[in-house]
Write a protein that holds these residues in place. Sequence first.
Motif, PDB file in Angstrom:
ATOM      1  N   GLY A 250      36.258  82.364 -31.839  1.00  0.00           N
ATOM      2  CA  GLY A 250      37.085  83.341 -31.161  1.00  0.00           C
ATOM      3  C   GLY A 250      36.215  84.456 -30.614  1.00  0.00           C
ATOM      4  N   ASP A 251      36.646  85.076 -29.513  1.00  0.00           N
ATOM      5  CA  ASP A 251      35.734  85.958 -28.781  1.00  0.00           C
ATOM      6  C   ASP A 251      35.131  87.077 -29.628  1.00  0.00           C
ATOM      7  OD1 ASP A 251      38.144  87.368 -28.933  1.00  0.00           O
ATOM      8  OD2 ASP A 251      38.389  87.572 -26.768  1.00  0.00           O
ATOM      9  N   GLN A 252      35.910  87.694 -30.490  1.00  0.00           N
ATOM     10  CA  GLN A 252      35.354  88.815 -31.255  1.00  0.00           C
ATOM     11  C   GLN A 252      34.442  88.356 -32.384  1.00  0.00           C
ATOM     12  OE1 GLN A 252      35.584  91.501 -29.689  1.00  0.00           O
ATOM     13  NE2 GLN A 252      36.996  90.496 -28.280  1.00  0.00           N
ATOM     14  N   GLN A 253      34.762  87.220 -32.976  1.00  0.00           N
ATOM     15  CA  GLN A 253      33.837  86.644 -33.951  1.00  0.00           C
ATOM     16  C   GLN A 253      32.543  86.212 -33.272  1.00  0.00           C
ATOM     17  OE1 GLN A 253      37.153  86.015 -33.836  1.00  0.00           O
ATOM     18  NE2 GLN A 253      37.980  85.640 -35.881  1.00  0.00           N
ATOM     19  N   THR A 270      33.406  95.735 -29.787  1.00  0.00           N
ATOM     20  CA  THR A 270      33.386  95.221 -28.424  1.00  0.00           C
ATOM     21  C   THR A 270      34.354  96.019 -27.566  1.00  0.00           C
ATOM     22  OG1 THR A 270      32.756  92.985 -29.077  1.00  0.00           O
ATOM     23  CG2 THR A 270      33.879  93.215 -26.965  1.00  0.00           C
ATOM     24  N   TYR A 271      33.868  96.451 -26.400  1.00  0.00           N
ATOM     25  CA  TYR A 271      34.652  97.252 -25.466  1.00  0.00           C
ATOM     26  C   TYR A 271      35.004  96.384 -24.269  1.00  0.00           C
ATOM     27  CZ  TYR A 271      32.861 101.171 -28.231  1.00  0.00           C
ATOM     28  OH  TYR A 271      32.552 102.028 -29.258  1.00  0.00           O
ATOM     29  N   GLY A 272      36.180  95.797 -24.308  1.00  0.00           N
ATOM     30  CA  GLY A 272      36.601  94.921 -23.230  1.00  0.00           C
ATOM     31  C   GLY A 272      37.974  95.320 -22.737  1.00  0.00           C
ATOM     32  N   THR A 273      38.832  94.334 -22.503  1.00  0.00           N
ATOM     33  CA  THR A 273      40.226  94.618 -22.144  1.00  0.00           C
ATOM     34  C   THR A 273      40.860  95.472 -23.222  1.00  0.00           C
ATOM     35  OG1 THR A 273      40.354  92.502 -20.988  1.00  0.00           O
ATOM     36  CG2 THR A 273      42.431  93.571 -21.553  1.00  0.00           C
ATOM     37  N   GLY A 274      40.597  95.081 -24.470  1.00  0.00           N
ATOM     38  CA  GLY A 274      40.912  95.898 -25.639  1.00  0.00           C
ATOM     39  C   GLY A 274      39.624  96.142 -26.402  1.00  0.00           C
ATOM     40  N   ASN A 275      39.732  96.834 -27.532  1.00  0.00           N
ATOM     41  CA  ASN A 275      38.563  97.055 -28.386  1.00  0.00           C
ATOM     42  C   ASN A 275      38.752  96.325 -29.702  1.00  0.00           C
ATOM     43  OD1 ASN A 275      37.378  98.818 -26.544  1.00  0.00           O
ATOM     44  ND2 ASN A 275      36.671 100.178 -28.153  1.00  0.00           N
ATOM     45  N   PHE A 276      37.659  95.755 -30.196  1.00  0.00           N
ATOM     46  CA  PHE A 276      37.738  94.956 -31.407  1.00  0.00           C
ATOM     47  C   PHE A 276      36.519  95.244 -32.277  1.00  0.00           C
ATOM     48  CE2 PHE A 276      39.891  92.952 -27.920  1.00  0.00           C
ATOM     49  CZ  PHE A 276      41.116  92.602 -28.460  1.00  0.00           C
ATOM     50  N   MET A 277      36.785  95.782 -33.448  1.00  0.00           N
ATOM     51  CA  MET A 277      35.724  96.124 -34.378  1.00  0.00           C
ATOM     52  C   MET A 277      35.801  95.183 -35.580  1.00  0.00           C
ATOM     53  SD  MET A 277      34.891  99.807 -36.213  1.00  0.00           S
ATOM     54  CE  MET A 277      34.801 100.662 -34.639  1.00  0.00           C
ATOM     55  N   LEU A 278      34.673  94.557 -35.910  1.00  0.00           N
ATOM     56  CA  LEU A 278      34.613  93.654 -37.054  1.00  0.00           C
ATOM     57  C   LEU A 278      33.476  94.057 -37.975  1.00  0.00           C
ATOM     58  CD1 LEU A 278      35.991  91.803 -34.713  1.00  0.00           C
ATOM     59  CD2 LEU A 278      35.402  89.916 -36.242  1.00  0.00           C
ATOM     60  N   MET A 279      33.743  93.982 -39.281  1.00  0.00           N
ATOM     61  CA  MET A 279      32.726  94.234 -40.298  1.00  0.00           C
ATOM     62  C   MET A 279      32.596  93.013 -41.192  1.00  0.00           C
ATOM     63  SD  MET A 279      32.528  97.106 -43.347  1.00  0.00           S
ATOM     64  CE  MET A 279      32.018  98.470 -42.296  1.00  0.00           C
ATOM     65  N   ASN A 280      31.381  92.512 -41.340  1.00  0.00           N
ATOM     66  CA  ASN A 280      31.093  91.383 -42.220  1.00  0.00           C
ATOM     67  C   ASN A 280      31.363  91.787 -43.664  1.00  0.00           C
ATOM     68  OD1 ASN A 280      29.728  89.478 -43.923  1.00  0.00           O
ATOM     69  ND2 ASN A 280      28.340  88.940 -42.257  1.00  0.00           N
ATOM     70  N   THR A 281      32.241  91.034 -44.354  1.00  0.00           N
ATOM     71  CA  THR A 281      32.558  91.336 -45.758  1.00  0.00           C
ATOM     72  C   THR A 281      32.090  90.243 -46.712  1.00  0.00           C
ATOM     73  OG1 THR A 281      34.798  90.406 -45.547  1.00  0.00           O
ATOM     74  CG2 THR A 281      34.534  92.770 -45.120  1.00  0.00           C
ATOM     75  N   GLY A 282      31.320  89.274 -46.232  1.00  0.00           N
ATOM     76  CA  GLY A 282      30.754  88.260 -47.114  1.00  0.00           C
ATOM     77  C   GLY A 282      31.633  87.039 -47.294  1.00  0.00           C
ATOM     78  N   GLU A 283      31.396  86.298 -48.361  1.00  0.00           N
ATOM     79  CA  GLU A 283      32.031  84.988 -48.555  1.00  0.00           C
ATOM     80  C   GLU A 283      33.378  85.039 -49.256  1.00  0.00           C
ATOM     81  OE1 GLU A 283      29.066  82.592 -50.493  1.00  0.00           O
ATOM     82  OE2 GLU A 283      27.849  82.398 -48.675  1.00  0.00           O
ATOM     83  N   GLU A 284      33.866  86.240 -49.559  1.00  0.00           N
ATOM     84  CA  GLU A 284      35.186  86.388 -50.151  1.00  0.00           C
ATOM     85  C   GLU A 284      36.061  87.227 -49.228  1.00  0.00           C
ATOM     86  OE1 GLU A 284      36.742  85.170 -52.888  1.00  0.00           O
ATOM     87  OE2 GLU A 284      34.982  83.867 -53.139  1.00  0.00           O
ATOM     88  N   PRO A 285      37.285  86.771 -48.946  1.00  0.00           N
ATOM     89  CA  PRO A 285      38.156  87.578 -48.091  1.00  0.00           C
ATOM     90  C   PRO A 285      38.542  88.891 -48.772  1.00  0.00           C
ATOM     91  CG  PRO A 285      39.356  85.702 -49.017  1.00  0.00           C
ATOM     92  CD  PRO A 285      37.911  85.509 -49.373  1.00  0.00           C
ATOM     93  N   MET A 286      38.519  89.983 -48.035  1.00  0.00           N
ATOM     94  CA  MET A 286      38.857  91.299 -48.564  1.00  0.00           C
ATOM     95  C   MET A 286      40.171  91.759 -47.940  1.00  0.00           C
ATOM     96  SD  MET A 286      36.744  94.905 -48.183  1.00  0.00           S
ATOM     97  CE  MET A 286      35.367  94.321 -49.194  1.00  0.00           C
ATOM     98  N   GLY A 417      30.048  94.724 -24.572  1.00  0.00           N
ATOM     99  CA  GLY A 417      31.188  94.707 -23.662  1.00  0.00           C
ATOM    100  C   GLY A 417      30.946  95.589 -22.448  1.00  0.00           C
ATOM    101  N   GLY A 418      31.785  95.404 -21.442  1.00  0.00           N
ATOM    102  CA  GLY A 418      31.581  96.039 -20.154  1.00  0.00           C
ATOM    103  C   GLY A 418      31.559  97.550 -20.172  1.00  0.00           C
ATOM    104  N   MET A 419      32.338  98.171 -21.054  1.00  0.00           N
ATOM    105  CA  MET A 419      32.423  99.632 -21.045  1.00  0.00           C
ATOM    106  C   MET A 419      31.199 100.307 -21.659  1.00  0.00           C
ATOM    107  SD  MET A 419      36.441 100.324 -21.968  1.00  0.00           S
ATOM    108  CE  MET A 419      36.477 102.031 -21.372  1.00  0.00           C
ATOM    109  N   THR A 420      30.303  99.549 -22.258  1.00  0.00           N
ATOM    110  CA  THR A 420      29.129 100.167 -22.893  1.00  0.00           C
ATOM    111  C   THR A 420      28.124 100.682 -21.862  1.00  0.00           C
ATOM    112  OG1 THR A 420      27.973  98.041 -23.114  1.00  0.00           O
ATOM    113  CG2 THR A 420      29.343  98.757 -24.971  1.00  0.00           C
ATOM    114  N   VAL A 421      28.338 100.396 -20.571  1.00  0.00           N
ATOM    115  CA  VAL A 421      27.475 100.980 -19.538  1.00  0.00           C
ATOM    116  C   VAL A 421      27.842 102.435 -19.276  1.00  0.00           C
ATOM    117  CG1 VAL A 421      27.136  98.748 -18.435  1.00  0.00           C
ATOM    118  CG2 VAL A 421      28.957 100.248 -17.606  1.00  0.00           C
TER     119      VAL A 421
END
Length: 513
Positions: A250-253, A270-286, A417-421
Amino acid sequence: MANEEKPQYVMAIDEGTTSTRCIIFDHAGQIVTTAQEEFTQILPKAGWVEHNPKEIWSAIRITVGDTLARAQINRHQLAAVGITNQRETTVVWDRHTGEPVYNAIVWQDARTEEIVSDLIAKEGANKYIDRVGVPISTYFSAFRIKWILDNVPGVRERAEAGDLYFGNMNTWVLWNLTGGINGGVHITDVTNASRTMLMNIRTLQWDEGVCKDLDIPMSVLPEIRSSSEVYGYGAKNSLLIDTPIAGILGDQQAATFGQACFNKGQAKNTYGTGNFMLMNTGEEPMRSSNGLITTVLYQLGGQKPVYALEGSVAVTGSLVQWLRDNLGIISSSSEVEELASQVEDAGGTYIVPAFSGLYAPYWRTDARGVIVGLTRYINRNHIARAVLESTAFQSADLLDAMNKDSGVTLQELRVDGGMTVDEILMQFQADLLGVDVVRPKVTETTALGAAYAAGLAVGFWDSTQDVIDNWAEDKRWSPRMDTAERDRRMRLWHKAVDRTLNWVDEDTRVLSE
């Protein structure tokens, strides 16, 4: 010929919200060439957003051909192809004819708001969250599938007879690339499956109970696979005959993967059509206590899955488009920074673009957009500045929630993403977050992540260490705003957010019909 030419490149197909892009990368993770084809945004009613799946398939074939021609290579020089996509967008089609039964319903679409609100009122938003990692929301694919089954004549009967397939866009693209009605594979990966509200976040299998509750036949669902393995090979109609299709994210992953966020606690935005922030939390779902969702970040072949916390904002880059297309304040998206630079701040104006409700961390389907703080002093420069600042404020809300959930204070935020310029936006983002904001040299991290997943599956790259070694910093913004001013700005932002709530009721629904 195939035996004489050693593959030197990997192709990524990036199926986005407004366009299809195809990018070819070399072993160093550098862009060789790219092609892009926009497709139609279909807006039949207020809050409804659709795409034509067949138009998208045509755009894919065009961009694949264009990139091969521009790079002056042929398919034999491609080691593999990866796919990345707008995630929750939903398409249902006839597996015998290949014809969609309805347009693809886009992730931004809010037509299921009444169904979702009624279910939340009866069951609570978190009824399934321990199983599927996400709250009940219009955001996820499940309710779009249900809407198509319930509202398109004859479709439910055809689905129950086993004649229909569902997929997010990655599944539609893969099925067509591998032959469609002539042997196309009906597969999705764990990252996209985790965005449907139908996959058990721990077993990585479809949850029979949720499907039963929503009356979705499991026969329409694709097989769930890892994010990095050979799913099939290009068919004759794809221009990629016999080329391994070997990565799906998936695009944000994919962007998080392309940003080399492989360590627990690393995050990207990621700054695109929307914004999507992801943080790696390891091998267990949090599980989040602060309005974020639990999602699968990636799974490499038979290895354990890696999870993430995610915050999703629906309207950021598309707010700039709204300024251009709906209000006519600018004629091109690039003008927004020029206008914003004419003033030192937004003059006390705040824009909360809750066009289809608020996503993370609020999850309010009853919210609608507002502009507050207007006085006669305000001009279009202030409005442009408020548009940019809105993006940063929404992202600051996400990072605050992540810090609270993870118990770890982020040291820096990787961005793409595009808005980072936009220098004004990036500096204001660093100011609001109080941490450095870092942009990589290759900002096409979404396509790059999908390319890496595909290349790893076929041995083009040896391990994720190659991804880490290829990543390089381009620019860094450090915070300059003092804490008191940052707190004041955030307090006023939250005051503006409060004004968006409880807007949708029976009267507003009638007006939008």
